[in-house]
Enzyme design. Structure first.
Site, PDB file in Angstrom:
ATOM      1  N   GLU A   1      12.463   3.747  21.809  1.00 12.42           N
ATOM      2  CA  GLU A   1      13.375   4.867  22.047  1.00 12.42           C
ATOM      3  C   GLU A   1      14.765   4.322  22.389  1.00 12.42           C
ATOM      4  OE1 GLU A   1      11.176   8.666  23.407  1.00 12.42           O
ATOM      5  OE2 GLU A   1      11.005   7.264  25.060  1.00 12.42           O
TER       6      GLU A   1
ATOM      7  N   CYS B   1      11.693  16.184  27.400  1.00 11.94           N
ATOM      8  CA  CYS B   1      12.882  15.847  28.189  1.00 11.94           C
ATOM      9  C   CYS B   1      14.151  16.461  27.605  1.00 11.94           C
ATOM     10  CB  CYS B   1      13.044  14.337  28.265  1.00 11.94           C
ATOM     11  SG  CYS B   1      12.877  13.507  26.675  1.00 11.94           S
TER      12      CYS B   1
HETATM   13  O1  FUB Z   1      10.596   8.957  30.161  1.00 12.99           O
HETATM   14  C1  FUB Z   1      11.260  10.169  30.445  1.00 12.99           C
HETATM   15  C2  FUB Z   1      11.985  10.633  29.224  1.00 12.99           C
HETATM   16  O2  FUB Z   1      11.032  10.884  28.190  1.00 12.99           O
HETATM   17  C3  FUB Z   1      12.925   9.634  28.617  1.00 12.99           C
HETATM   18  O3  FUB Z   1      14.213   9.687  29.106  1.00 12.99           O
HETATM   19  C4  FUB Z   1      12.867   9.973  27.172  1.00 12.99           C
HETATM   20  O4  FUB Z   1      13.363   8.965  26.354  1.00 12.99           O
HETATM   21  C5  FUB Z   1      11.410  10.258  26.976  1.00 12.99           C
HETATM   22  O5  FUB Z   1      10.673   9.086  26.839  1.00 12.99           O
HETATM   23 ZN    ZN Z   2      14.943  13.518  25.613  1.00  4.72          ZN
END
Ligand code: FUB
Ligand code: ZN
Length: 708
Positions: free
Chosen positions: A337, A421
């Site tokens: 990510e 999120c």
């Molecule tokens: O881990 C919490 C949130 O969920 C992160 O900021 C996003 O990238 C997703 O993985």
């Molecule tokens: Zn997000």
């Protein structure tokens, strides 16, 4: 100098976590506790002081308040995110039959919804919908408060499902991340409504964390940054120095990994922050960390920390000049990510998480204020109008998590995610966007007053600067037009004819090559410094200013190091990046090329996609559908035809079902027809239940085995 001192300390204490925890948190410990009222740089306009009263952002904020916030609340109810708090409360009371649903950081979604709701309440205090929203939020807050343990701990997942893991796996388990969002929501809600119930939950949590972590306590850092910036906010709101010290501890302890588990580069824990010189790892984590560093630098007592200044500068240049999509999206890879190598910006597999783009906006906004430099607002604006706004549908209730720059009918905004999120993050960002529009400098020790007002972004709006006695009215069709009318009035009816000694500056966007400025009808040639035009320093009610930013259609090319964009151009007008989407282009956008001499024109289409600017042009396409290359080494060029096309703003794509879309257009016909060869066997894995492994069937050949 500091880095050396710290490294020596590390050598002397290696292997002893307790000793590590006792290291000084920062080089120049302030003798006096710093004052939360002071800023190194500029301060952003408070939300209650600005109304985005018309135009582009009013439409977005209306939808945000009418639909997005409710869609988030409904989904949080439906998916058990809010019920998780009831279950945790039951568990705490002794009912061990309590259940917990979902991922271990789902509490944070509810907190972010409340933060977004608070911003809506702050901007629309009197309206009927706000009353309903307030009542709904108060009820959710009551349910949250019931889920807090006596010692201040709150996390529904650990309370019910994994009590034995409480604080055991901080490098993964997001307890501090959730707590950070709780604190941000608590501060926002208290500021908006005066109700401190949620804030007090956040304070009790912060006190609990402070009792566990820090110098001479446990040496650890959160796997996902967030609590750092939240603690600094809490310090600013309460004046309690220990929250600031704890934030500094978490920031300074990163990279000092002796005696504790770490996920290394993934969570920017591979090196002390002061030694980092390029952006690595998970994009949201990186942005939230550097936001907190910017918040530290915004405190006069820590403003001269050379290590943080240098790291910020190096990482910002690496991010902005080598690792950002033309849409402002960041973090190209799904596998972490986050970030990969410089110039690795693939279009179809772009991850470019909405939250990461938001992080970039929020970091750039902080730096823009810190250094009074418009370059940071240029970066924030690029992300905001493109790769962030694409995160939400025009209807306000469907959301993109990833924001690719090329699609073959393989993407759609769902109404929610198992890992959700992004939806509440876009909610809180749109609700709070007004604070980016102006920043101010105050001077004077005993009765500080606004001495300079910086205009950062443009939208029809009314902004009040009460201690300067000034109101600024903006009228503009930005981002569809580059003309901005500003007029000044007095916020003190008794002194409406008095002169207002305030320096007024206006950002000249970096996309603009020619700007004109008039004051009370007279053309002026202002000095432009760090991207801001100095318009004058003495004003009276009735003064008018016109800014005219020339806004032609621009063909944008990428640095040739970006392989994915070689020989391609993107279209941009003002801050908006455009794309070709199949519904406007007879179903086909991947077989259009845009030669350098193709005519291009811009117009506004009130009937399209709730009213957007479009670009019309005439490219070339092949007379028959280009075939993918197989075994042949050469073939005749198929015959060519003119291809009139319509480009729409990137943020508005995918509001008409699954479509094909591209931002980058090949300049030459030879690039049409794709590069795919032969047949492949793929394997694909995915992280969450509701993700579809589209990449197996998207018609594109992976570049190599690492192509996610
Ligand atoms: O881990 C919490 C949130 O969920 C992160 O900021 C996003 O990238 C997703 O993985
Ligand atoms: Zn997000």
């Amino acid at each position: 100098m500091h880095t050396l001192a710290l490294s020596l300390a590390l050598l002397l204490t290696a292997g002893s976590p307790a000793a590590l925890a006792q290291q000084p948190a920062a080089p120049q410990a302030a003798t006096q506790p710093p004052s939360p009222a002071q800023h190194t740089g500029l301060t952003s306009i408070p939300l209650r002081s600005i109304e985005l009263s018309g135009g582009f952002w009013k439409t977005r904020q209306d939808t945000n308040a009418a639909r997005t916030v409710w869609a988030n609340i409904e989904q949080c109810e439906k998916t058990g995110r809010i019920a998780n708090f009831d279950e945790a409360a039951k568990y705490i009371k002794g009912d061990k039959s309590a259940q917990n649903r979902g991922l271990l950081f789902n509490d944070s979604d509810v907190y972010k919804v409340l933060e977004g709701a608070a911003y809506i309440l702050a901007s629309r205090p009197g309206d009927e919908d706000s009353k309903k929203l307030r009542a709904t939020c108060d009820d959710i807050i009551r349910r949250i408060a019931a889920a807090q343990h006596d010692d201040g701990y709150i996390n529904t997942y650990h309370t019910v499902k994994a009590p034995e893991k409480r604080w055991k796996v901080v490098e993964h388990n997001h307890e501090l991340y959730c707590g950070g969002h709780l604190i941000e929501a608590g501060v926002a809600y208290a500021q908006a409504t005066g109700d401190k119930t949620l804030l007090n939950v956040g304070i009790r949590f912060a006190n609990h964390v402070d009792s566990l972590f820090g110098p001479s306590k446990r040496h650890a850092v959160p796997g996902h940054q967030e609590i750092e910036l939240a603690l600094i906010k809490l310090w600013r709101f309460t004046g309690e120095t220990r929250y600031l010290n704890l934030a500094r501890y978490f920031i300074d302890a990163r990279g000092h990994t002796q005696g504790r588990p770490t996920t290394g580069e993934y969570s920017q824990d591979h090196l002390p922050v002061r030694e980092q010189d390029h952006i690595v790892g998970h994009a949201v984590r990186g942005m939230y960390m550097f936001m907190a560093v910017a918040d530290l630098l915004d405190i006069p007592a820590y403003a001269n920390d050379e290590g943080y200044i240098q790291a910020t500068d190096d990482v910002w240049h690496d991010l902005t000049h080598r690792k950002t999509y033309v849409t402002g999206g960041i973090g190209p890879s799904a596998h972490n990510e986050g970030f990969t190598t410089p110039y690795d910006l693939p279009n179809d597999t772009a991850y470019a998480e909405t939250c990461a783009g938001i992080g970039s906006v929020l970091w750039n906004e902080r730096l823009g204020r810190l250094y009074a430099d418009a370059a940071y607002f240029d970066a924030a604006e690029r992300a905001l109008y493109n790769g962030v706004l694409s995160g939400v549908s025009l209807s306000g209730d469907r959301f993109f998590y990833v924001n690719p720059l090329l699609a073959r009918g393989n993407h759609d905004r769902p109404d929610w995610y198992e890992c959700a999120c992004c939806p509440p993050n876009i909610l809180r960002t749109v609700a709070n966007v007004g604070t980016l529009f102006y920043s101010t400098r105050t001077s004077g020790q005993t009765s500080p007053a606004t001495s300079a007002i910086y205009t950062n972004l443009y939208n029809t709006s009314i902004a009040r600067f009460d201690d300067a006695g000034m109101i600024i009215h903006q009228k503009t069709d930005y981002p569809w037009s580059g003309e901005v009318q500003m007029s000044i009035s007095s916020s003190r009816p008794d002194a409406s004819s008095a002169s207002m000694p305030v320096e007024l500056l206006a950002r000249v966007p970096s996309w603009c090559r020619s700007a004109t400025f008039t004051i009370n009808g007279k053309t002026i040639k202002p000095e432009i410094s760090k991207g801001y035009a100095r318009l004058g320093s003495r004003w009276k009610a009735g003064d008018t200013i016109t800014l005219n930013f020339d806004m032609p259609v621009e063909r944008i090319q990428a640095n040739p190091m970006v392989q994915a964009d070689l020989g391609r151009v993107a279209l941009q007008r003002g801050p908006v990046v455009y794309c070709l989407e199949s519904p406007d282009n007879a179903g086909d956008v991947l077989s259009v090329s845009l030669p350098p001499d193709a005519p291009l024109s811009a117009e506004f289409r009130p009937d399209l996609l709730s009213g957007v600017g479009i670009i019309k042009g005439e490219g070339l396409s092949l007379n028959q559908q280009p075939k993918v290359w197989r075994s042949e080494l050469y073939r005749p060029v198929p015959t060519v035809q003119r291809a009139p096309f319509t480009a729409i703003p990137y943020f508005a794509w995918n509001n008409r079902g699954r479509t094909s879309m591209t931002v980058w257009l090949p300049e030459s016909l030879g690039m049409l027809g794709g590069t795919s060869v032969g047949q492949h066997t793929y394997t694909s894995s995915f992280r969450f239940r509701d993700e579809i492994p589209d990449n197996v069937a998207d018609g594109a050949a992976p570049a190599n085995s690492g192509d996610y």
